[in-house]
Design a protein around this motif. Structure first.
Motif, PDB file in Angstrom:
ATOM      1  N   THR A   1       0.811  -0.954   0.051  1.00  0.00           N
ATOM      2  CA  THR A   1      -0.021   0.109  -0.065  1.00  0.00           C
ATOM      3  C   THR A   1       0.953   1.217   0.049  1.00  0.00           C
ATOM      4  O   THR A   1       1.971   1.289   0.405  1.00  0.00           O
TER       5      THR A   1
ATOM      6  N   GLU B   1      -6.217  14.852  -0.649  1.00  0.00           N
ATOM      7  CA  GLU B   1      -7.609  14.712  -0.547  1.00  0.00           C
ATOM      8  C   GLU B   1      -8.452  15.192  -1.573  1.00  0.00           C
ATOM      9  O   GLU B   1      -9.096  14.390  -2.343  1.00  0.00           O
TER      10      GLU B   1
ATOM     11  N   GLN C   1      -7.355  13.298  -4.774  1.00  0.00           N
ATOM     12  CA  GLN C   1      -7.676  11.761  -4.831  1.00  0.00           C
ATOM     13  C   GLN C   1      -9.420  12.088  -5.306  1.00  0.00           C
ATOM     14  O   GLN C   1      -9.738  11.098  -5.861  1.00  0.00           O
ATOM     15  N   GLN C   2     -10.003  13.007  -4.531  1.00  0.00           N
ATOM     16  CA  GLN C   2     -11.465  12.837  -4.755  1.00  0.00           C
ATOM     17  C   GLN C   2     -11.928  13.198  -6.429  1.00  0.00           C
ATOM     18  O   GLN C   2     -12.610  12.763  -7.205  1.00  0.00           O
TER      19      GLN C   2
ATOM     20  N   LYS D   1     -11.213  10.299  -8.466  1.00  0.00           N
ATOM     21  CA  LYS D   1     -11.991   9.292  -8.225  1.00  0.00           C
ATOM     22  C   LYS D   1     -13.411   9.628  -9.035  1.00  0.00           C
ATOM     23  O   LYS D   1     -14.009   8.559  -9.611  1.00  0.00           O
TER      24      LYS D   1
ATOM     25  N   GLY E   1     -14.964   6.183 -10.188  1.00  0.00           N
ATOM     26  CA  GLY E   1     -14.659   5.230  -9.134  1.00  0.00           C
ATOM     27  C   GLY E   1     -13.593   4.162  -9.581  1.00  0.00           C
ATOM     28  O   GLY E   1     -13.329   3.437  -8.876  1.00  0.00           O
TER      29      GLY E   1
ATOM     30  N   TYR F   1     -10.113   4.452 -10.490  1.00  0.00           N
ATOM     31  CA  TYR F   1      -8.822   4.586 -10.026  1.00  0.00           C
ATOM     32  C   TYR F   1      -8.756   5.384  -8.724  1.00  0.00           C
ATOM     33  O   TYR F   1      -9.606   6.061  -8.397  1.00  0.00           O
ATOM     34  N   ASN F   2      -7.695   4.925  -8.121  1.00  0.00           N
ATOM     35  CA  ASN F   2      -7.380   5.535  -6.856  1.00  0.00           C
ATOM     36  C   ASN F   2      -6.029   6.160  -7.001  1.00  0.00           C
ATOM     37  O   ASN F   2      -5.043   5.795  -7.484  1.00  0.00           O
TER      38      ASN F   2
ATOM     39  N   ASP G   1      -9.056   0.345  -8.927  1.00  0.00           N
ATOM     40  CA  ASP G   1      -9.726  -0.269  -7.576  1.00  0.00           C
ATOM     41  C   ASP G   1     -10.250  -1.539  -7.954  1.00  0.00           C
ATOM     42  O   ASP G   1     -10.910  -1.620  -9.017  1.00  0.00           O
TER      43      ASP G   1
END
Length: 157
Positions: A40, A58, A61-62, A65, A70, A72-73, A98
């Motif tokens: 990780t 964050e 990342q949002q 996403k 939704g 890929y992270n 993901d």
């Protein structure tokens, strides 16, 4: 005898002050050694209360996403914003699919033909200010430079 005591006391205070100074200067906040068996990605923690880096990470990342529905992270180890030049420097970034989203898209038969896994040592984004990241859902950037990217492509066929 009194002079010798004062001299030793002064020398002791100088040595103690030098020790404390070196202890503070050589301290590396937020340093965690790499874990050899970990799969990780970890984000560097905030250094103080006013540190906006975790909030920026964050938000990025949002956006990833939402932009990928939704699939890929985004994992970022460290982010360095340059507010005056509207530039952001990212270290050790990776875009990883993901697995639960892949399973859901496979069941609904909406999985794209190609899925990507991207890692980069560093990324520089020009034309991106803090205000853009914190307040907008759509971002326009001038330049994105990627150093040492590794791109793995997985096809369904």
């Amino acid at each position: 005898m009194k002079k010798i005591t004062i001299i030793f006391l002064v020398i002791g205070l100088i040595v103690l002050g030098a020790y404390i100074y070196l202890r503070v200067v050589l301290k590396t906040p937020g340093f965690t050694p790499a874990q050899a068996t970990s799969t990780t990605e970890t984000t560097k923690p905030a250094e103080n209360f006013l540190d906006l880096k975790p909030k920026l990470i964050e938000k990025l990342q949002q956006l990833v996403k939402q932009g990928s529905n939704g699939l890929y992270n985004l994992f970022i180890h460290e982010l360095k914003p340059d507010v005056l030049n509207s530039r952001i420097s990212i270290s050790d970034a990776s875009l990883i699919p993901d697995t639960t989203a892949i399973k859901n898209l496979t069941r609904s038969k909406n999985l794209p033909e190609a899925i990507f896994k991207i890692k980069a040592d560093s990324i520089w984004i020009d034309g991106l200010g803090l205000k853009d990241l914190l307040s907008k859902d759509v971002i326009d950037v001038k330049t994105i430079r990627i150093h040492k990217p590794t791109i793995d492509v997985y096809n369904q066929k």
